[in-house]
Design a protein around this motif. Structure first.
Motif, PDB file in Angstrom:
ATOM      1  N   GLU A 138       0.827  -1.210   0.000  1.00 25.09           N
ATOM      2  CA  GLU A 138       0.000   0.000   0.000  1.00 25.09           C
ATOM      3  C   GLU A 138       0.867   1.268   0.000  1.00 25.09           C
ATOM      4  OE1 GLU A 138      -2.996   1.341   3.216  1.00 25.09           O
ATOM      5  OE2 GLU A 138      -3.800  -0.517   2.335  1.00 25.09           O
ATOM      6  N   ILE A 139       1.923   1.256   0.819  1.00 22.64           N
ATOM      7  CA  ILE A 139       2.826   2.418   0.925  1.00 22.64           C
ATOM      8  C   ILE A 139       3.492   2.691  -0.418  1.00 22.64           C
ATOM      9  CG2 ILE A 139       5.004   3.233   1.961  1.00 22.64           C
ATOM     10  CD1 ILE A 139       4.044   1.723   4.557  1.00 22.64           C
ATOM     11  N   VAL A 140       4.015   1.634  -1.043  1.00 22.05           N
ATOM     12  CA  VAL A 140       4.705   1.799  -2.327  1.00 22.05           C
ATOM     13  C   VAL A 140       3.726   2.252  -3.405  1.00 22.05           C
ATOM     14  CG1 VAL A 140       5.998   0.581  -4.137  1.00 22.05           C
ATOM     15  CG2 VAL A 140       6.593   0.225  -1.734  1.00 22.05           C
ATOM     16  N   GLU A 141       2.511   1.738  -3.332  1.00 15.31           N
ATOM     17  CA  GLU A 141       1.499   2.141  -4.316  1.00 15.31           C
ATOM     18  C   GLU A 141       1.175   3.632  -4.181  1.00 15.31           C
ATOM     19  OE1 GLU A 141      -3.078   0.981  -5.250  1.00 15.31           O
ATOM     20  OE2 GLU A 141      -1.771  -0.672  -4.630  1.00 15.31           O
ATOM     21  N   GLN A 142       1.088   4.095  -2.935  1.00 14.70           N
ATOM     22  CA  GLN A 142       0.748   5.512  -2.692  1.00 14.70           C
ATOM     23  C   GLN A 142       1.886   6.466  -3.017  1.00 14.70           C
ATOM     24  OE1 GLN A 142      -1.177   7.042   0.844  1.00 14.70           O
ATOM     25  NE2 GLN A 142      -2.081   5.038   1.209  1.00 14.70           N
ATOM     26  N   LEU A 143       3.115   6.078  -2.650  1.00 17.50           N
ATOM     27  CA  LEU A 143       4.238   7.025  -2.723  1.00 17.50           C
ATOM     28  C   LEU A 143       5.210   6.740  -3.862  1.00 17.50           C
ATOM     29  CD1 LEU A 143       5.119   7.362   1.083  1.00 17.50           C
ATOM     30  CD2 LEU A 143       3.590   8.791  -0.268  1.00 17.50           C
ATOM     31  N   GLY A 144       5.151   5.521  -4.419  1.00 19.80           N
ATOM     32  CA  GLY A 144       6.103   5.164  -5.477  1.00 19.80           C
ATOM     33  C   GLY A 144       7.494   4.875  -4.926  1.00 19.80           C
ATOM     34  N   LEU A 145       8.404   4.516  -5.805  1.00 21.24           N
ATOM     35  CA  LEU A 145       9.806   4.268  -5.439  1.00 21.24           C
ATOM     36  C   LEU A 145      10.692   5.144  -6.328  1.00 21.24           C
ATOM     37  CD1 LEU A 145       9.826   0.369  -5.117  1.00 21.24           C
ATOM     38  CD2 LEU A 145      10.254   1.966  -3.254  1.00 21.24           C
ATOM     39  N   PRO A 146      11.866   5.565  -5.856  1.00 21.90           N
ATOM     40  CA  PRO A 146      12.348   5.435  -4.475  1.00 21.90           C
ATOM     41  C   PRO A 146      11.525   6.301  -3.532  1.00 21.90           C
ATOM     42  CG  PRO A 146      13.822   6.847  -5.736  1.00 21.90           C
ATOM     43  CD  PRO A 146      12.811   6.326  -6.714  1.00 21.90           C
ATOM     44  N   LEU A 147      11.696   6.028  -2.217  1.00 20.40           N
ATOM     45  CA  LEU A 147      11.045   6.861  -1.207  1.00 20.40           C
ATOM     46  C   LEU A 147      11.995   7.012  -0.015  1.00 20.40           C
ATOM     47  CD1 LEU A 147      10.116   4.579   1.034  1.00 20.40           C
ATOM     48  CD2 LEU A 147       8.173   4.313  -0.471  1.00 20.40           C
ATOM     49  N   PHE A 148      11.664   7.916   0.872  1.00 19.06           N
ATOM     50  CA  PHE A 148      12.497   8.147   2.059  1.00 19.06           C
ATOM     51  C   PHE A 148      11.754   7.737   3.310  1.00 19.06           C
ATOM     52  CE2 PHE A 148      14.938  10.966  -0.711  1.00 19.06           C
ATOM     53  CZ  PHE A 148      16.232  10.681  -0.290  1.00 19.06           C
ATOM     54  N   VAL A 149      12.495   7.130   4.240  1.00 21.90           N
ATOM     55  CA  VAL A 149      11.950   6.801   5.555  1.00 21.90           C
ATOM     56  C   VAL A 149      12.773   7.578   6.567  1.00 21.90           C
ATOM     57  CG1 VAL A 149      11.469   4.962   7.211  1.00 21.90           C
ATOM     58  CG2 VAL A 149      11.326   4.482   4.757  1.00 21.90           C
ATOM     59  N   LYS A 157      17.103   5.933   2.239  1.00 17.81           N
ATOM     60  CA  LYS A 157      16.483   6.036   0.917  1.00 17.81           C
ATOM     61  C   LYS A 157      16.181   4.608   0.465  1.00 17.81           C
ATOM     62  CE  LYS A 157      17.214   7.941  -3.727  1.00 17.81           C
ATOM     63  NZ  LYS A 157      18.168   8.638  -4.612  1.00 17.81           N
ATOM     64  N   VAL A 158      14.932   4.353   0.155  1.00 16.82           N
ATOM     65  CA  VAL A 158      14.495   2.995  -0.198  1.00 16.82           C
ATOM     66  C   VAL A 158      14.236   2.932  -1.700  1.00 16.82           C
ATOM     67  CG1 VAL A 158      12.643   1.306   0.118  1.00 16.82           C
ATOM     68  CG2 VAL A 158      13.506   2.595   2.077  1.00 16.82           C
ATOM     69  N   LYS A 159      14.966   2.022  -2.361  1.00 12.24           N
ATOM     70  CA  LYS A 159      14.807   1.905  -3.825  1.00 12.24           C
ATOM     71  C   LYS A 159      14.001   0.676  -4.214  1.00 12.24           C
ATOM     72  CE  LYS A 159      19.291   3.985  -4.861  1.00 12.24           C
ATOM     73  NZ  LYS A 159      20.642   3.660  -5.300  1.00 12.24           N
ATOM     74  N   GLU A 160      14.044  -0.331  -3.342  1.00 15.75           N
ATOM     75  CA  GLU A 160      13.323  -1.591  -3.618  1.00 15.75           C
ATOM     76  C   GLU A 160      12.315  -1.839  -2.507  1.00 15.75           C
ATOM     77  OE1 GLU A 160      14.038  -3.515  -6.242  1.00 15.75           O
ATOM     78  OE2 GLU A 160      15.751  -2.324  -6.923  1.00 15.75           O
ATOM     79  N   LYS A 161      11.191  -2.421  -2.897  1.00 14.38           N
ATOM     80  CA  LYS A 161      10.140  -2.748  -1.932  1.00 14.38           C
ATOM     81  C   LYS A 161      10.690  -3.568  -0.764  1.00 14.38           C
ATOM     82  CE  LYS A 161       5.972  -3.626  -3.876  1.00 14.38           C
ATOM     83  NZ  LYS A 161       4.794  -4.383  -4.334  1.00 14.38           N
ATOM     84  N   SER A 162      11.622  -4.482  -1.073  1.00 13.63           N
ATOM     85  CA  SER A 162      12.167  -5.396  -0.055  1.00 13.63           C
ATOM     86  C   SER A 162      12.977  -4.670   1.024  1.00 13.63           C
ATOM     87  CB  SER A 162      13.064  -6.441  -0.730  1.00 13.63           C
ATOM     88  OG  SER A 162      14.110  -5.787  -1.435  1.00 13.63           O
ATOM     89  N   GLU A 163      13.379  -3.409   0.767  1.00 13.08           N
ATOM     90  CA  GLU A 163      14.219  -2.666   1.735  1.00 13.08           C
ATOM     91  C   GLU A 163      13.393  -1.867   2.743  1.00 13.08           C
ATOM     92  OE1 GLU A 163      16.395  -0.065  -0.829  1.00 13.08           O
ATOM     93  OE2 GLU A 163      17.540  -1.663  -1.781  1.00 13.08           O
ATOM     94  N   LEU A 164      12.081  -1.794   2.499  1.00  8.18           N
ATOM     95  CA  LEU A 164      11.260  -0.856   3.280  1.00  8.18           C
ATOM     96  C   LEU A 164      11.190  -1.207   4.769  1.00  8.18           C
ATOM     97  CD1 LEU A 164       9.471   1.651   3.295  1.00  8.18           C
ATOM     98  CD2 LEU A 164       7.529   0.228   2.699  1.00  8.18           C
ATOM     99  N   MET A 165      10.963  -2.482   5.100  1.00 12.21           N
ATOM    100  CA  MET A 165      10.812  -2.866   6.510  1.00 12.21           C
ATOM    101  C   MET A 165      12.076  -2.565   7.308  1.00 12.21           C
ATOM    102  SD  MET A 165       7.738  -3.690   7.007  1.00 12.21           S
ATOM    103  CE  MET A 165       7.758  -4.415   8.627  1.00 12.21           C
ATOM    104  N   LYS A 166      13.222  -2.877   6.729  1.00 13.01           N
ATOM    105  CA  LYS A 166      14.510  -2.623   7.397  1.00 13.01           C
ATOM    106  C   LYS A 166      14.672  -1.119   7.655  1.00 13.01           C
ATOM    107  CE  LYS A 166      18.888  -3.702   8.520  1.00 13.01           C
ATOM    108  NZ  LYS A 166      19.050  -3.399   9.913  1.00 13.01           N
ATOM    109  N   ALA A 167      14.285  -0.315   6.671  1.00  6.40           N
ATOM    110  CA  ALA A 167      14.403   1.145   6.801  1.00  6.40           C
ATOM    111  C   ALA A 167      13.513   1.670   7.937  1.00  6.40           C
ATOM    112  CB  ALA A 167      14.029   1.823   5.485  1.00  6.40           C
ATOM    113  N   THR A 168      12.318   1.071   8.081  1.00  8.17           N
ATOM    114  CA  THR A 168      11.441   1.521   9.178  1.00  8.17           C
ATOM    115  C   THR A 168      12.056   1.163  10.536  1.00  8.17           C
ATOM    116  OG1 THR A 168      10.105  -0.512   9.183  1.00  8.17           O
ATOM    117  CG2 THR A 168       9.325   1.297   7.797  1.00  8.17           C
ATOM    118  N   GLU A 169      12.715  -0.001  10.605  1.00 13.29           N
ATOM    119  CA  GLU A 169      13.365  -0.406  11.869  1.00 13.29           C
ATOM    120  C   GLU A 169      14.459   0.600  12.246  1.00 13.29           C
ATOM    121  OE1 GLU A 169      14.798  -4.424  11.346  1.00 13.29           O
ATOM    122  OE2 GLU A 169      12.779  -5.099  10.793  1.00 13.29           O
ATOM    123  N   ILE A 170      15.242   1.036  11.255  1.00  8.35           N
ATOM    124  CA  ILE A 170      16.333   1.996  11.501  1.00  8.35           C
ATOM    125  C   ILE A 170      15.759   3.319  12.008  1.00  8.35           C
ATOM    126  CG2 ILE A 170      18.123   3.405  10.337  1.00  8.35           C
ATOM    127  CD1 ILE A 170      18.543   0.928   8.466  1.00  8.35           C
TER     128      ILE A 170
END
Length: 329
Positions: free
Chosen positions: A148-159, A172-185
């Motif tokens: 849902e997040i990627v659909e709304q904001l597109g890639l890349p995005l910032f967390v 800076k998140v370029k791939e969908k698979s990186e998003l969860m790790k970025a939120t943890e950071i």
């Protein structure tokens, strides 16, 4: 006329305390000794102390922010607040000083608390026609729907953490698979985070101050980061090129200056400020505002002041005089 006692208050509870100590040293060195008795006070998580000229520590009395030296009590006419991050940039220290009647430089408790919260700052400024990236706000423990997040904001995005200075915890998140790790950071820095759409344009840093009764834009600095974005390393460890004035045309310069001033005045700001924008097709989109930006010799604000033609001594003296005037009025 007797000299006023000025405490340069530096340090802080976050990793930014190292930069704050450098900023404090520049202000300590720059204040005019003909006008002021200048002292150093360091505030850290574990201790608050006064540092004498031989680097000997004396504990600060938190009841009235005084210090006892050789059986005499020293009180400060003005505290020059140059703490980056908590507690000097998010309103905690200002609220304490207000409660004990201590005069200080910079903006008040409310402005500090508001501008430290990126989400709330951008929400307030949107009412004044100041644009920002599309974003999603999340609290720690809330469900994260990656698709849902990627659909709304597109890639890349910032967390990024909602309340943190100095680009700590930003990814800076370029791939969908990186998003969860970025939120943890980001959640390591704050219990609230912002996920923002990527703005593809030139990053500029704009210094705005109130100087001798007038809101002025000290300068517009173009940030050319060697890293993916203007992160902690780029900001403080030299991994970026900072070009003052920014390489923008006259029309864009006027637009940026007008918006930066509007943001400063709309928020009822006082003292030093540095706001960051991305310019897309000449239109500024605000990222954040810092109310206690870095002030070491390598920092952007002193660079801008030199370019503008205001000496560091005058810049710092102006802050002290404003605080003294506020105390009298």
């Amino acid at each position: 006329m007797s000299k006023k006692n000025v405490a340069v208050v530096m340090g802080g509870y976050s990793d930014e305390y190292v930069v704050s100590l450098k900023s404090g040293q520049l202000i300590y060195d720059s204040l005019d000794r003909n006008l002021y008795n200048v002292y150093k006070v360091v505030i850290l998580k574990d201790e608050w102390y006064f540092l004498d000229s031989n680097d000997k520590k004396y504990q600060i009395n938190k009841g009235d922010f005084s210090v006892t030296l050789h059986n005499e009590t020293l009180k400060f006419d003005v505290c020059f607040n140059i703490i980056h991050g908590t507690p000097g940039e998010n309103g905690i220290l200002q609220a304490y000083w207000d409660a004990i009647g201590q005069t200080y430089t910079g903006c008040d408790f409310y402005q500090s608390a508001l501008t430290f919260n990126k989400k709330d700052t951008l929400a307030v400024l949107s009412k004044y026609g100041i644009l920002s990236a599309k974003s999603i706000y999340l609290k720690k423990g809330s469900e994260i729907n990656v698709d849902e997040i990627v659909e709304q904001l597109g890639l890349p995005l910032f967390v990024k953490p909602n309340q943190s200075g100095s680009s700590l915890g930003i990814s800076k998140v370029k791939e969908k698979s990186e998003l969860m790790k970025a939120t943890e950071i980001a959640f390591k820095e704050d219990h609230e985070i912002l996920i923002e759409s990527f703005l593809n344009g030139m990053e500029v840093s704009v210094g705005v101050i109130d100087f001798k009764g007038e809101t002025i834009v000290l300068g517009i600095t173009e940030i050319v980061s060697q890293n993916e974005f203007f992160d902690y390393e780029a900001k403080y460890e030299g991994a970026s090129e900072e070009i003052t004035p920014a390489r923008i045309d006259e029309e864009t310069r006027i637009r940026v200056e007008e918006i930066a001033k509007r943001a400063y005045e709309s928020l009822g700001m006082s003292g030093f400020s540095r706001s960051e924008y991305i310019l897309m097709d000449g239109i500024p989109y605000m990222l954040e505002m810092n109310t206690n930006p870095g002030f070491s010799p390598a920092s952007i604000l002193p660079q801008q002041a030199r370019h503008y033609g205001i000496s560091i001594t005058d810049l710092c003296g102006n802050e002290v005089e404003k605080a003294l005037h506020k105390m009298r009025s």
